[in-house]
Design a protein around this motif. Structure first.
Motif, PDB file in Angstrom:
ATOM      1  N   ASP A  50       0.864  -1.187   0.000  1.00  0.00           N
ATOM      2  CA  ASP A  50       0.000   0.000   0.000  1.00  0.00           C
ATOM      3  C   ASP A  50       0.896   1.231   0.000  1.00  0.00           C
ATOM      4  OD1 ASP A  50      -2.754  -1.125   0.300  1.00  0.00           O
ATOM      5  OD2 ASP A  50      -1.911  -1.917   2.161  1.00  0.00           O
ATOM      6  N   LEU A  51       0.617   2.136  -0.918  1.00  0.00           N
ATOM      7  CA  LEU A  51       1.436   3.351  -1.026  1.00  0.00           C
ATOM      8  C   LEU A  51       0.606   4.449  -1.668  1.00  0.00           C
ATOM      9  CD1 LEU A  51       4.254   4.738  -0.871  1.00  0.00           C
ATOM     10  CD2 LEU A  51       4.703   3.805  -3.157  1.00  0.00           C
ATOM     11  N   ARG A  52       0.653   5.623  -1.078  1.00  0.00           N
ATOM     12  CA  ARG A  52      -0.044   6.785  -1.642  1.00  0.00           C
ATOM     13  C   ARG A  52       0.953   7.943  -1.722  1.00  0.00           C
ATOM     14  NH1 ARG A  52      -5.893   9.015  -1.082  1.00  0.00           N
ATOM     15  NH2 ARG A  52      -5.604  11.232  -1.528  1.00  0.00           N
ATOM     16  N   ILE A  53       1.085   8.525  -2.900  1.00  0.00           N
ATOM     17  CA  ILE A  53       1.987   9.659  -3.105  1.00  0.00           C
ATOM     18  C   ILE A  53       1.174  10.807  -3.671  1.00  0.00           C
ATOM     19  CG2 ILE A  53       4.042  10.501  -4.304  1.00  0.00           C
ATOM     20  CD1 ILE A  53       5.116   7.670  -4.318  1.00  0.00           C
ATOM     21  N   GLU A  54       1.147  11.911  -2.943  1.00  0.00           N
ATOM     22  CA  GLU A  54       0.334  13.058  -3.345  1.00  0.00           C
ATOM     23  C   GLU A  54       1.000  13.841  -4.473  1.00  0.00           C
ATOM     24  OE1 GLU A  54      -2.580  13.199  -2.150  1.00  0.00           O
ATOM     25  OE2 GLU A  54      -2.354  11.900  -0.395  1.00  0.00           O
ATOM     26  N   GLN A  55       0.213  14.659  -5.128  1.00  0.00           N
ATOM     27  CA  GLN A  55       0.731  15.502  -6.207  1.00  0.00           C
ATOM     28  C   GLN A  55       1.855  16.388  -5.684  1.00  0.00           C
ATOM     29  OE1 GLN A  55      -2.415  17.668  -8.203  1.00  0.00           O
ATOM     30  NE2 GLN A  55      -3.720  15.858  -8.334  1.00  0.00           N
ATOM     31  N   GLY A  56       2.980  16.380  -6.390  1.00  0.00           N
ATOM     32  CA  GLY A  56       4.109  17.227  -6.026  1.00  0.00           C
ATOM     33  C   GLY A  56       5.018  16.669  -4.958  1.00  0.00           C
ATOM     34  N   GLU A  57       4.676  15.527  -4.368  1.00  0.00           N
ATOM     35  CA  GLU A  57       5.547  14.930  -3.347  1.00  0.00           C
ATOM     36  C   GLU A  57       6.816  14.378  -3.976  1.00  0.00           C
ATOM     37  OE1 GLU A  57       4.412  12.856   0.635  1.00  0.00           O
ATOM     38  OE2 GLU A  57       3.074  12.080  -0.901  1.00  0.00           O
ATOM     39  N   ARG A  58       7.881  14.326  -3.159  1.00  0.00           N
ATOM     40  CA  ARG A  58       9.148  13.716  -3.561  1.00  0.00           C
ATOM     41  C   ARG A  58       9.466  12.627  -2.537  1.00  0.00           C
ATOM     42  NH1 ARG A  58      12.308  17.299  -6.847  1.00  0.00           N
ATOM     43  NH2 ARG A  58      11.006  19.040  -7.498  1.00  0.00           N
ATOM     44  N   VAL A  59       9.457  11.402  -3.006  1.00  0.00           N
ATOM     45  CA  VAL A  59       9.552  10.253  -2.117  1.00  0.00           C
ATOM     46  C   VAL A  59      10.694   9.355  -2.570  1.00  0.00           C
ATOM     47  CG1 VAL A  59       8.323   8.249  -1.190  1.00  0.00           C
ATOM     48  CG2 VAL A  59       7.066  10.362  -1.692  1.00  0.00           C
ATOM     49  N   ALA A  60      11.522   8.937  -1.621  1.00  0.00           N
ATOM     50  CA  ALA A  60      12.579   7.966  -1.906  1.00  0.00           C
ATOM     51  C   ALA A  60      12.067   6.578  -1.563  1.00  0.00           C
ATOM     52  CB  ALA A  60      13.831   8.279  -1.104  1.00  0.00           C
TER      53      ALA A  60
END
Length: 258
Positions: free
Chosen positions: A37-47
């Motif tokens: 399960d993973l949610r990445i919002e608009q404009g986020e920077r995730v490693a």
């Protein structure tokens, strides 16, 4: 330190990426993902961090439909990653592979960057405008007529990023972007990536680079998400790093990095 699941019934805009209960086994029976399960919002920077064999590449290959889920779902800005939406999903999710030579195959830099927009059937004036803009974004203005093999490795990696940017993606996925770069090339690429107005998912073993570029990190191991939180907090958790075979460079203290 796992992030709580997000509620789907809110008035927030659709996330750039939503992965729900994603499980996948290869044809030989090897189970690579066990319910991610993973949610990445608009404009986020995730490693995306994790040891070799954790399932990171398998997860990334689901984001634009190269692999199809055995169970669960992936959506990109609300679009399901399925056969009906595949072309639009692949335009929205641009993957920059670890080896730039996997993406640079035309006689000149300009033709490489134009390849995707031309395949969309865009008018040549629009293609030329996109090429110029993408090369400017990666600091390679004036290089359109150069053969890619005449460029340094760091320059080729930035051109590989430009080939994706010319498609105007919503999400930029980078596989080990700092690998094999000298210190100057590493810094130049970081400056490029920090300035891009896109959602970014960066797969990396380079923990200082993750701290520099991504406020949030997700640790994947054994095909599941084992940690999700602020990068600085995760990198300060020595037990977490040791448990999942992640190592900081000798003498590097994330608490002392501005």
């Amino acid at each position: 330190m796992n992030a709580p699941p997000s509620s789907a019934g809110s008035s927030r805009p659709e996330p750039s990426l939503r992965v729900e209960d994603l499980a996948f086994a290869y044809p030989d029976g090897h189970q690579a993902l066990f319910g991610v399960d993973l949610r990445i919002e608009q404009g986020e920077r995730v490693a995306l961090l994790g040891p070799n064999g954790a399932g990171k590449t398998t997860l990334v290959l689901h984001l634009n439909g190269i692999l199809r889920a055995g169970r669960g779902s992936v959506t990109v800005a609300g679009l399901p990653v399925d056969r009906a939406h595949l072309q639009e999903v692949r335009r929205r999710v641009g993957i920059v592979f670890q080896d730039p030579d996997d993406q640079l195959f035309m006689p000149t830099v300009g033709e490489d960057v134009a390849f995707g927009p031309r395949n969309l059937g865009l008018p040549e004036a629009e293609v030329a405008a996109r090429v110029a803009a993408a090369l400017d974004q990666v600091g390679m203005t004036g290089s359109a007529d150069r053969p890619p093999h005449h460029l340094s490795f760091g320059q080729r990696r930035r051109v590989a990023v430009a080939t994706v940017l010319s498609m105007h993606p919503e999400v930029l996925v980078l596989d080990e972007p700092s690998s094999n770069l000298d210190p100057a090339g590493r810094r130049e690429l970081a400056e490029v990536l920090q300035a891009l107005p896109v959602t970014m998912l960066m797969v990396t073993h380079d923990l200082p680079y993750a701290l520099q570029l991504c406020p949030r990190s997700v640790v994947l191991d054994g095909g599941i998400v084992v940690a999700d939180g602020p990068t600085r907090e995760l990198l300060a958790d020595t037990e977490l790093l040791a448990r999942h075979r992640l190592e900081l460079p000798y003498g590097f203290d994330p608490a002392n990095v501005p």
